[in-house]
Design a protein around this motif. Structure first.
Motif, short mmCIF file in Angstrom:
data_model
loop_
_atom_site.label_atom_id
_atom_site.label_comp_id
_atom_site.label_asym_id
_atom_site.label_seq_id
_atom_site.Cartn_x
_atom_site.Cartn_y
_atom_site.Cartn_z
N ASP A 111 48.34 -0.92 -6.48
CA ASP A 111 47.30 -1.75 -5.86
C ASP A 111 46.79 -2.80 -6.86
O ASP A 111 46.27 -2.44 -7.92
CB ASP A 111 46.14 -0.85 -5.42
N PRO A 112 46.91 -4.09 -6.53
CA PRO A 112 46.41 -5.14 -7.45
C PRO A 112 44.92 -5.01 -7.75
O PRO A 112 44.47 -5.40 -8.83
CB PRO A 112 46.71 -6.44 -6.67
N SER A 117 40.54 -4.25 -11.62
CA SER A 117 39.41 -3.43 -12.08
C SER A 117 39.60 -3.01 -13.53
O SER A 117 38.66 -3.02 -14.33
CB SER A 117 39.26 -2.19 -11.19
N ALA A 118 40.84 -2.63 -13.87
CA ALA A 118 41.14 -2.23 -15.25
C ALA A 118 40.94 -3.40 -16.20
O ALA A 118 40.38 -3.25 -17.30
CB ALA A 118 42.57 -1.71 -15.34
N ARG A 119 41.39 -4.57 -15.77
CA ARG A 119 41.20 -5.76 -16.60
C ARG A 119 39.71 -6.06 -16.78
O ARG A 119 39.26 -6.46 -17.86
CB ARG A 119 41.89 -6.96 -15.94
N GLY A 120 38.95 -5.87 -15.69
CA GLY A 120 37.52 -6.12 -15.75
C GLY A 120 36.79 -5.17 -16.68
O GLY A 120 35.72 -5.49 -17.20
N MET A 121 37.38 -3.99 -16.90
CA MET A 121 36.79 -3.01 -17.81
C MET A 121 37.19 -3.27 -19.26
O MET A 121 36.83 -2.51 -20.15
CB MET A 121 37.23 -1.60 -17.40
N THR A 128 46.86 -1.64 -19.67
CA THR A 128 46.89 -1.51 -18.21
C THR A 128 48.25 -1.01 -17.75
O THR A 128 48.34 -0.14 -16.87
CB THR A 128 46.59 -2.87 -17.54
N LEU A 129 49.30 -1.54 -18.36
CA LEU A 129 50.66 -1.13 -17.99
C LEU A 129 50.90 0.34 -18.31
O LEU A 129 51.38 1.10 -17.47
CB LEU A 129 51.67 -2.01 -18.73
N VAL A 130 50.55 0.72 -19.53
CA VAL A 130 50.86 2.08 -20.01
C VAL A 130 49.94 3.13 -19.40
O VAL A 130 50.39 4.23 -19.04
CB VAL A 130 50.79 2.13 -21.55
N ARG A 131 48.66 2.82 -19.24
CA ARG A 131 47.68 3.81 -18.79
C ARG A 131 47.43 3.81 -17.30
O ARG A 131 46.87 4.78 -16.77
CB ARG A 131 46.37 3.60 -19.55
N LEU A 132 47.84 2.75 -16.61
CA LEU A 132 47.57 2.67 -15.18
C LEU A 132 48.83 2.46 -14.34
O LEU A 132 49.16 3.30 -13.49
CB LEU A 132 46.59 1.54 -14.89
N GLU A 133 49.54 1.38 -14.59
CA GLU A 133 50.64 1.01 -13.71
C GLU A 133 51.81 1.99 -13.77
O GLU A 133 52.28 2.47 -12.74
CB GLU A 133 51.12 -0.41 -14.06
N ILE A 134 52.29 2.28 -14.98
CA ILE A 134 53.41 3.21 -15.10
C ILE A 134 53.06 4.61 -14.60
O ILE A 134 53.86 5.23 -13.86
CB ILE A 134 53.95 3.24 -16.55
#
Length: 220
Positions: A111-112, A117-121, A128-134
């Protein structure tokens, strides 16, 4: 019953050889699968940065799977000679394709809004890639790995054409001697051995998927 008895006698007399060939077969597949997974993750991440990259990756993975493995192996034999190297190249190539497709699908399916939201934090691109997307895409990626593993078990058998390691040599040997003594037993032993290895590897990968998938994702 005599044929079955002869088959088990054949297995018993050659157990040490068959078990060593089975080890070689599994080792070839697992190592090639690891290389294919790492390559697919890197290129998949790069491909998802642009729409045209996604298109290229998906097209390549679809077209690549239409190439006959036997033909590609024969081509490589003429370039790099026989042995382990052409076998590894063929397995990595074919293993890479379904994993790449699933890496792209998995990452594009995140979900974009979560990424924003991660970027905003304050999370950077790599974090973001390692901790969220993957992690979110991981179940889809591992599905591709499992599909690839099953496919590579069969492709590894064909590698015997280039004198590659594994149980394929027993199958080719039996086919070349068809009608002779123990020819059928040789083919059946090699085939059943590969099927058994495929089942074992799939169980291991399924367990690995469960252990490495976030509990929150697993419940969704």
């Amino acid at each position: 019953m005599t044929a079955i008895s002869d088959f088990f006698t054949f297995i018993g007399e050659r157990w040490s050889v068959l078990s060593f060939l089975a080890y070689q077969h599994m080792s070839l597949v697992v190592q090639s699968l690891l290389l294919a997974t790492l390559l697919a993750l890197v290129l998949g991440v790069l491909a998802t940065q642009t729409n045209w990259g996604v298109t290229v990756a998906q097209t390549f993975s679809a077209v690549g799977l239409t190439i006959p493995s036997y033909a590609l192996l024969g081509l490589l034999v003429g370039i790099v000679s026989i042995g382990v190297l052409p076998s590894v190249i063929v397995l990595v190539f074919f293993g890479f394709l379904p994993i790449l497709r699933n890496v792209v699908v998995g990452l594009r399916g995140v979900d974009p809004a979560l990424i924003e939201s991660a970027r905003g934090m304050g999370m950077g691109r790599m974090a973001t890639l390692v901790r969220l997307e993957i992690p979110l895409a991981w179940p889809v990626i591992m599905t591709g790995v499992r599909v690839s593993a099953q496919m590579l078990m069969g492709v590894a058998a064909i590698a015997a054409f280039a004198l590659g390691p594994g149980l394929g040599g027993y199958i080719f040997s039996g086919i070349s001697r068809m009608g002779g003594a123990n020819a059928t037993n040789s083919v059946v032993a090699g085939t059943l051995g590969i099927i058994l290895l495929a089942i074992i590897l799939d169980v291991v990968l399924n367990l690995l998927t469960r252990l490495t998938t976030s509990k929150g994702i697993a419940r969704v």
